[in-house]
Design a protein around this motif. Structure first.
Motif, mmCIF file in Angstrom:
data_model
loop_
_atom_site.group_PDB
_atom_site.id
_atom_site.type_symbol
_atom_site.label_atom_id
_atom_site.label_comp_id
_atom_site.label_asym_id
_atom_site.label_seq_id
_atom_site.Cartn_x
_atom_site.Cartn_y
_atom_site.Cartn_z
ATOM 1 N N LEU A 137 0.833 -1.205 0.000
ATOM 2 C CA LEU A 137 0.000 0.000 0.000
ATOM 3 C C LEU A 137 0.869 1.257 0.000
ATOM 4 C CD1 LEU A 137 -2.676 -1.145 2.586
ATOM 5 C CD2 LEU A 137 -3.089 -0.745 0.147
ATOM 6 N N GLN A 141 0.943 4.215 -2.931
ATOM 7 C CA GLN A 141 0.639 5.617 -2.650
ATOM 8 C C GLN A 141 1.429 6.561 -3.560
ATOM 9 O OE1 GLN A 141 -0.433 5.614 2.159
ATOM 10 N NE2 GLN A 141 1.673 5.911 1.511
ATOM 11 N N VAL A 149 -3.968 -2.965 -6.054
ATOM 12 C CA VAL A 149 -3.295 -3.482 -4.866
ATOM 13 C C VAL A 149 -4.219 -4.452 -4.141
ATOM 14 C CG1 VAL A 149 -2.063 -2.905 -2.740
ATOM 15 C CG2 VAL A 149 -2.231 -1.221 -4.582
ATOM 16 N N THR A 151 -4.131 -6.950 -0.571
ATOM 17 C CA THR A 151 -3.412 -7.352 0.639
ATOM 18 C C THR A 151 -4.074 -8.607 1.195
ATOM 19 O OG1 THR A 151 -4.767 -6.035 2.172
ATOM 20 C CG2 THR A 151 -2.872 -4.950 1.140
ATOM 21 N N LEU A 250 -3.036 6.884 2.283
ATOM 22 C CA LEU A 250 -3.753 5.740 1.723
ATOM 23 C C LEU A 250 -4.843 6.172 0.753
ATOM 24 C CD1 LEU A 250 -3.973 2.615 1.941
ATOM 25 C CD2 LEU A 250 -5.700 2.992 3.710
ATOM 26 N N ILE A 253 -4.346 6.478 -3.166
ATOM 27 C CA ILE A 253 -4.292 5.375 -4.121
ATOM 28 C C ILE A 253 -5.476 5.453 -5.090
ATOM 29 C CG2 ILE A 253 -4.383 2.860 -4.395
ATOM 30 C CD1 ILE A 253 -2.918 2.622 -1.733
ATOM 31 N N SER A 254 -6.604 5.882 -4.604
ATOM 32 C CA SER A 254 -7.794 6.057 -5.445
ATOM 33 C C SER A 254 -7.475 7.017 -6.604
ATOM 34 C CB SER A 254 -8.927 6.623 -4.585
ATOM 35 O OG SER A 254 -10.078 6.858 -5.347
ATOM 36 N N VAL A 258 -8.366 -1.190 -4.577
ATOM 37 C CA VAL A 258 -7.727 -1.899 -3.475
ATOM 38 C C VAL A 258 -8.637 -3.032 -3.030
ATOM 39 C CG1 VAL A 258 -6.950 -1.732 -1.079
ATOM 40 C CG2 VAL A 258 -6.467 0.142 -2.666
ATOM 41 N N MET A 260 -8.703 -5.863 0.099
ATOM 42 C CA MET A 260 -8.107 -6.327 1.350
ATOM 43 C C MET A 260 -8.761 -7.642 1.748
ATOM 44 S SD MET A 260 -7.771 -2.759 3.490
ATOM 45 C CE MET A 260 -6.783 -1.398 2.843
ATOM 46 N N SER A 272 -6.971 -4.624 8.578
ATOM 47 C CA SER A 272 -7.745 -4.520 7.341
ATOM 48 C C SER A 272 -9.035 -3.752 7.547
ATOM 49 C CB SER A 272 -8.041 -5.924 6.789
ATOM 50 O OG SER A 272 -6.852 -6.592 6.418
ATOM 51 N N ALA A 279 -9.385 3.915 3.262
ATOM 52 C CA ALA A 279 -9.202 3.887 1.812
ATOM 53 C C ALA A 279 -10.423 4.471 1.116
ATOM 54 C CB ALA A 279 -8.959 2.456 1.341
ATOM 55 N N LYS A 283 -12.877 0.091 -3.606
ATOM 56 C CA LYS A 283 -12.228 -0.739 -2.598
ATOM 57 C C LYS A 283 -13.147 -1.907 -2.253
ATOM 58 C CE LYS A 283 -14.049 2.077 1.217
ATOM 59 N NZ LYS A 283 -13.708 2.843 2.441
#
Length: 317
Positions: A137, A141, A149, A151, A250, A253-254, A258, A260, A272, A279, A283
């Protein structure tokens, strides 16, 4: 020792090609990695790629390879790596842990995949397992080449170093930790080498707390034991993590997506849950019923590979 004769903790899937590779990161360190793809993959056309990082203290012969071969089976070109100063990657002293270096190692993997003639540079993603989830993450960024991404059983190592488990540290405790680290630096100077935090024992002792017992179940038994995955890091690495802090950017990133993944009984689930709230869209939070933290390291029956395939197929179109 690993329970596979080839040095890996898992059997290689039929129809999957694994190739050891080496490449530099931007600090000039040599990263050791394994490149996976389907044996019958058409290398005359471009494909999406995924860089996969290990749990904090893990190596490519463990969880990254499990994920890499499963995603390769689903049509992706994948790269599982050893972080800088660890495993077979270069860097002295050994066993440093660094939020900057470990995030950079994801970008270095993107660099390498982008040099391959059968990779589409506009279709690259990353997967971070456990501690690598936070580092993945962190890399995303600032590295816009990372288009998606995921996780799995994520830990934010730097966030815990600075703020404690579930933000339980007080400012006084943090200053005490920094005072202790300053003393350790003098001790390292006087000794001429960096001291390590405790390493994994040869057998599981009695009386462990549940979280330690779970980690030892993976790292100390034949399930995940590997001679280059020792569990200890240089103690003074803690200064870098405390200074780095948590994932402050964080949301940036958008609009890249993402995903998780965590387990509903994972002791790490709170990472998470919390970071998912921070986030921005798009997502997705996927909670695996009955899965503990370490089950998302290496258990194909627990790891939602079909969901990961869907996520990256949609994200890396």
């Amino acid at each position: 020792m690993p329970h596979q004769d080839d040095g890996y903790t898992f059997p290689l899937l039929e129809g999957i090609t694994r190739t050891p590779v080496r490449y530099p990161n931007r600090y000039g360190l040599t990263i050791a990695a394994d490149l996976y793809h389907a044996a019958d993959l058409d290398l005359t056309v471009s494909h999406p790629g995924i860089v996969i990082g290990p749990p904090h203290g893990g190596v490519k012969e463990q969880g990254p390879g499990v994920y890499a071969q499963q995603m390769a089976r689903r049509g992706f070109v994948t790269l599982g790596f050893d972080p800088s100063h660890n495993g077979e990657s270069s860097g002295q002293p050994r066993h440093i842990t660094s939020p900057e270096l470990f995030a950079e190692d994801f970008s270095a993997g993107v660099d390498y995949l982008g040099t391959l003639g059968f990779i589409d540079r506009d279709r690259l993603g990353v997967i971070g397992i456990c501690g690598s989830g936070g580092f993945a993450l962190s890399a995303a960024q600032v590295d816009h080449r990372i288009k998606a991404v995921a996780t799995a059983a994520m830990y934010d190592i730097s966030g815990v170093a600075r703020e404690g488990w579930q933000h339980s540290s007080t400012p006084e405790e943090r200053q005490k930790a920094l005072t202790d680290l300053a003393a350790q630096r003098w001790a390292d100077v006087d000794a001429g080498e960096a001291a390590l935090s405790p390493t994994f024992p040869s057998a599981i002792p009695d009386g462990l707390d549940p979280v330690t017992a779970e980690f030892f179940e993976y790292y100390v038994t034949d399930r995940g034991r590997h001679p280059r995955s020792i569990g200890g890091f240089t103690i003074t690495s803690g200064q870098a993590h405390i200074n780095f802090g948590s994932l402050r950017h964080l949301a940036e990133i958008s609009p890249r997506p993402v995903l998780m993944v965590t387990g509903d009984v994972a002791h790490s689930r709170w990472f998470s849950d919390e970071l998912f709230e921070q986030a921005q869209e798009p997502k997705e939070l996927l909670v695996v019923p009955g899965a503990r933290h370490i089950d998302l390291y290496d258990r194909p029956e627990a790891i939602p590979f079909d969901a990961l395939e869907r996520f990256f197929a949609e994200s890396l179109q």
